[in-house]
Motif scaffolding. Structure first.
Motif, PDB file in Angstrom:
ATOM      1  N   PRO A  53       0.829  -1.214   0.000  1.00 15.11           N
ATOM      2  CA  PRO A  53       0.000   0.000   0.000  1.00 15.11           C
ATOM      3  C   PRO A  53       0.860   1.260   0.000  1.00 15.11           C
ATOM      4  CG  PRO A  53      -0.744  -1.557   1.667  1.00 15.11           C
ATOM      5  CD  PRO A  53       0.569  -2.074   1.160  1.00 15.11           C
ATOM      6  N   VAL A  54       0.405   2.276  -0.675  1.00 22.97           N
ATOM      7  CA  VAL A  54       1.109   3.561  -0.700  1.00 22.97           C
ATOM      8  C   VAL A  54       0.560   4.403   0.447  1.00 22.97           C
ATOM      9  CG1 VAL A  54       1.608   5.654  -2.007  1.00 22.97           C
ATOM     10  CG2 VAL A  54       1.422   3.448  -3.186  1.00 22.97           C
ATOM     11  N   GLY A  55       1.395   4.662   1.435  1.00 23.53           N
ATOM     12  CA  GLY A  55       0.953   5.460   2.574  1.00 23.53           C
ATOM     13  C   GLY A  55       1.645   6.810   2.606  1.00 23.53           C
ATOM     14  N   ARG A  56       1.577   7.468   3.747  1.00 18.93           N
ATOM     15  CA  ARG A  56       2.255   8.743   3.927  1.00 18.93           C
ATOM     16  C   ARG A  56       3.764   8.499   3.939  1.00 18.93           C
ATOM     17  NH1 ARG A  56       1.977  10.164   8.584  1.00 18.93           N
ATOM     18  NH2 ARG A  56       0.970   8.360   9.515  1.00 18.93           N
ATOM     19  N   THR A  57       4.500   9.324   3.220  1.00 16.86           N
ATOM     20  CA  THR A  57       5.952   9.112   3.116  1.00 16.86           C
ATOM     21  C   THR A  57       6.761  10.060   3.985  1.00 16.86           C
ATOM     22  OG1 THR A  57       6.163  10.627   1.234  1.00 16.86           O
ATOM     23  CG2 THR A  57       5.682   8.306   0.747  1.00 16.86           C
ATOM     24  N   ASN A  58       6.220  11.218   4.343  1.00 15.51           N
ATOM     25  CA  ASN A  58       6.956  12.193   5.165  1.00 15.51           C
ATOM     26  C   ASN A  58       8.340  12.483   4.603  1.00 15.51           C
ATOM     27  OD1 ASN A  58       4.784  12.277   6.884  1.00 15.51           O
ATOM     28  ND2 ASN A  58       5.669  10.894   8.389  1.00 15.51           N
ATOM     29  N   GLY A  59       8.454  12.497   3.285  1.00 17.33           N
ATOM     30  CA  GLY A  59       9.722  12.843   2.656  1.00 17.33           C
ATOM     31  C   GLY A  59      10.599  11.664   2.309  1.00 17.33           C
ATOM     32  N   ALA A  60      10.274  10.467   2.807  1.00 21.68           N
ATOM     33  CA  ALA A  60      11.068   9.289   2.465  1.00 21.68           C
ATOM     34  C   ALA A  60      10.781   8.876   1.028  1.00 21.68           C
ATOM     35  CB  ALA A  60      10.735   8.133   3.412  1.00 21.68           C
ATOM     36  N   GLN A  61      11.785   8.317   0.374  1.00 23.75           N
ATOM     37  CA  GLN A  61      11.634   7.889  -1.013  1.00 23.75           C
ATOM     38  C   GLN A  61      11.199   6.425  -1.058  1.00 23.75           C
ATOM     39  OE1 GLN A  61      15.200   8.237  -3.325  1.00 23.75           O
ATOM     40  NE2 GLN A  61      14.301   7.298  -5.149  1.00 23.75           N
ATOM     41  N   ARG A  62      10.120   6.145  -1.766  1.00 23.23           N
ATOM     42  CA  ARG A  62       9.631   4.778  -1.946  1.00 23.23           C
ATOM     43  C   ARG A  62      10.290   4.191  -3.189  1.00 23.23           C
ATOM     44  NH1 ARG A  62       4.321   1.849  -1.247  1.00 23.23           N
ATOM     45  NH2 ARG A  62       4.070   0.501  -3.068  1.00 23.23           N
ATOM     46  N   VAL A  63      10.994   3.071  -3.016  1.00 20.95           N
ATOM     47  CA  VAL A  63      11.668   2.399  -4.120  1.00 20.95           C
ATOM     48  C   VAL A  63      11.037   1.013  -4.270  1.00 20.95           C
ATOM     49  CG1 VAL A  63      13.852   1.553  -5.044  1.00 20.95           C
ATOM     50  CG2 VAL A  63      13.810   3.634  -3.645  1.00 20.95           C
ATOM     51  N   GLU A  64      10.324   0.793  -5.364  1.00 18.43           N
ATOM     52  CA  GLU A  64       9.618  -0.466  -5.563  1.00 18.43           C
ATOM     53  C   GLU A  64      10.526  -1.493  -6.227  1.00 18.43           C
ATOM     54  OE1 GLU A  64       6.055   0.360  -7.712  1.00 18.43           O
ATOM     55  OE2 GLU A  64       5.085   1.352  -6.020  1.00 18.43           O
ATOM     56  N   VAL A  65      10.584  -2.681  -5.642  1.00 18.92           N
ATOM     57  CA  VAL A  65      11.422  -3.754  -6.192  1.00 18.92           C
ATOM     58  C   VAL A  65      10.825  -5.097  -5.777  1.00 18.92           C
ATOM     59  CG1 VAL A  65      12.941  -3.622  -4.167  1.00 18.92           C
ATOM     60  CG2 VAL A  65      13.750  -4.725  -6.234  1.00 18.92           C
ATOM     61  N   ARG A  66      10.843  -6.041  -6.687  1.00 23.11           N
ATOM     62  CA  ARG A  66      10.342  -7.382  -6.373  1.00 23.11           C
ATOM     63  C   ARG A  66      11.479  -8.214  -5.775  1.00 23.11           C
ATOM     64  NH1 ARG A  66       5.343  -8.090  -7.907  1.00 23.11           N
ATOM     65  NH2 ARG A  66       4.460  -6.861  -9.615  1.00 23.11           N
ATOM     66  N   SER A  67      11.258  -8.723  -4.580  1.00 25.31           N
ATOM     67  CA  SER A  67      12.260  -9.534  -3.898  1.00 25.31           C
ATOM     68  C   SER A  67      11.562 -10.359  -2.817  1.00 25.31           C
ATOM     69  CB  SER A  67      13.325  -8.639  -3.252  1.00 25.31           C
ATOM     70  OG  SER A  67      14.135  -9.404  -2.361  1.00 25.31           O
ATOM     71  N   PRO A  68      11.994 -11.610  -2.625  1.00 23.62           N
ATOM     72  CA  PRO A  68      11.419 -12.420  -1.537  1.00 23.62           C
ATOM     73  C   PRO A  68      11.570 -11.762  -0.173  1.00 23.62           C
ATOM     74  CG  PRO A  68      12.716 -13.799  -3.020  1.00 23.62           C
ATOM     75  CD  PRO A  68      12.981 -12.369  -3.418  1.00 23.62           C
ATOM     76  N   TRP A  69      12.579 -10.901  -0.022  1.00 23.86           N
ATOM     77  CA  TRP A  69      12.789 -10.237   1.272  1.00 23.86           C
ATOM     78  C   TRP A  69      11.698  -9.223   1.581  1.00 23.86           C
ATOM     79  CZ3 TRP A  69      16.230 -12.094   4.579  1.00 23.86           C
ATOM     80  CH2 TRP A  69      17.281 -12.881   4.081  1.00 23.86           C
ATOM     81  N   LEU A  70      10.931  -8.824   0.585  1.00 22.81           N
ATOM     82  CA  LEU A  70       9.941  -7.758   0.782  1.00 22.81           C
ATOM     83  C   LEU A  70       8.515  -8.287   0.840  1.00 22.81           C
ATOM     84  CD1 LEU A  70      11.518  -5.147  -1.653  1.00 22.81           C
ATOM     85  CD2 LEU A  70      11.775  -5.289   0.843  1.00 22.81           C
ATOM     86  N   ARG A  71       8.344  -9.604   0.909  1.00 26.51           N
ATOM     87  CA  ARG A  71       6.978 -10.111   1.016  1.00 26.51           C
ATOM     88  C   ARG A  71       6.431  -9.832   2.414  1.00 26.51           C
ATOM     89  NH1 ARG A  71       8.035 -16.583   0.833  1.00 26.51           N
ATOM     90  NH2 ARG A  71       9.773 -16.628   2.304  1.00 26.51           N
ATOM     91  N   TRP A  72       5.138 -10.011   2.558  1.00 29.18           N
ATOM     92  CA  TRP A  72       4.427  -9.714   3.801  1.00 29.18           C
ATOM     93  C   TRP A  72       4.507  -8.230   4.158  1.00 29.18           C
ATOM     94  CZ3 TRP A  72       7.810 -13.921   6.348  1.00 29.18           C
ATOM     95  CH2 TRP A  72       7.438 -15.180   5.887  1.00 29.18           C
ATOM     96  N   GLY A  73       4.877  -7.388   3.202  1.00 33.51           N
ATOM     97  CA  GLY A  73       4.945  -5.957   3.481  1.00 33.51           C
ATOM     98  C   GLY A  73       6.216  -5.511   4.164  1.00 33.51           C
ATOM     99  N   VAL A  74       7.214  -6.413   4.300  1.00 34.53           N
ATOM    100  CA  VAL A  74       8.499  -6.031   4.907  1.00 34.53           C
ATOM    101  C   VAL A  74       9.138  -4.923   4.081  1.00 34.53           C
ATOM    102  CG1 VAL A  74      10.846  -6.809   5.421  1.00 34.53           C
ATOM    103  CG2 VAL A  74       8.897  -8.284   5.949  1.00 34.53           C
TER     104      VAL A  74
END
Length: 254
Positions: A53-74
């Motif tokens: 989900p795209v939430g509030r970023t407060n200035g942080a940069q969102r970098v989208e990448v597919r990786s097993p390490w990022l499942r479950w929203g990690v």
């Protein structure tokens, strides 16, 4: 930030050019973060799954990448170096320390351990402890460039890191930032996976306990095959210990 409260955010901290971005690139299996001898990470870069989900970023940069390490929203957070000339870099790193659920502190194995490293490591460890989080993992990066003059030098380096930063011996890892198949790279990945699984299991337990309509809870009520459901939730290799804990919990729910 990028919705860290409901998901596990793991922060990667350390001085600039310590190898944080290189380590993250190796972990996710692609070059998603810039690497340079100059400070290149000027604010928090949150590596997230494209479906998160795209939430509030407060200035942080969102970098989208597919990786097993990022499942479950990690989320994996690359933070600016503490010692950059731009004071805002340290401010971003301090903000990240207040919001992450786990941390990896990266030291360049070829450089001396500074007093500022011990101070920042202690601040991160204290913030995590206050929230019930695990002690930070310590990574000695660029270990391929470390050239010991004697057999004792390597052990001295490890002992210095433990003593100055107060980290447990089982949480110190020697790595080649560009290749996690070398040195203690496999052990580092295993420990990181253990942290992620423990967090996911705790969140899953909370969901089951708080939601009477949760599918796992209904499966227990029906005495259905709940193991397959848990396996689907936590599929990432041998999980017999996790399943035994779940079995005990499910038996108590009947």
């Amino acid at each position: 930030m990028v919705e860290p409260a409901s998901r596990l955010a793991i922060g990667f901290f350390g001085e600039f050019n310590a190898g944080k971005s290189s380590l993250l690139n190796s972990l996710v299996g692609r070059a998603v973060q810039d690497v340079d001898v100059r400070p290149t990470t000027a604010r928090i870069c949150a590596l997230v799954d494209p479906q998160a989900p795209v939430g509030r970023t407060n200035g942080a940069q969102r970098v989208e990448v597919r990786s097993p390490w990022l499942r479950w929203g990690v989320q994996l957070w690359d933070t600016p170096g503490w010692n950059a000339e731009d004071a805002s870099h340290a401010t971003w790193a301090e903000q990240a320390a207040r919001e992450i659920g786990a941390a990896v502190y990266v030291l360049d194995a070829t450089k001396a351990i500074h007093r500022s490293d011990a101070k920042q490591f202690a601040a991160i460890a204290s913030a995590l402890s206050d929230r019930g989080g695990p002690q930070p993992l310590l990574v000695l990066s660029h270990f391929d460039r470390f050239v010991p003059e004697s057999e004792e030098d390597e052990q001295d380096l490890l002992e210095d890191a433990r003593r100055h930063l107060g980290v447990e011996s089982g949480r110190v890892f020697r790595v080649h930032a560009g290749d996690l198949h070398l040195f203690d790279g496999a052990q580092f990945r295993n420990e990181l996976q253990r942290i992620i699984l423990a967090d996911r299991r705790a969140r899953l337990l909370a969901e089951v306990r708080n939601d009477r309509r949760h599918p796992l809870r209904q499966a227990v009520a029906r005495q259905a095959a709940w193991r397959a459901l848990i396996d689907d939730e936590l599929a990432s290799g041998p999980l017999e210990d996790e399943l035994r804990d779940w079995e005990a919990h499910c038996e108590a729910q009947r």
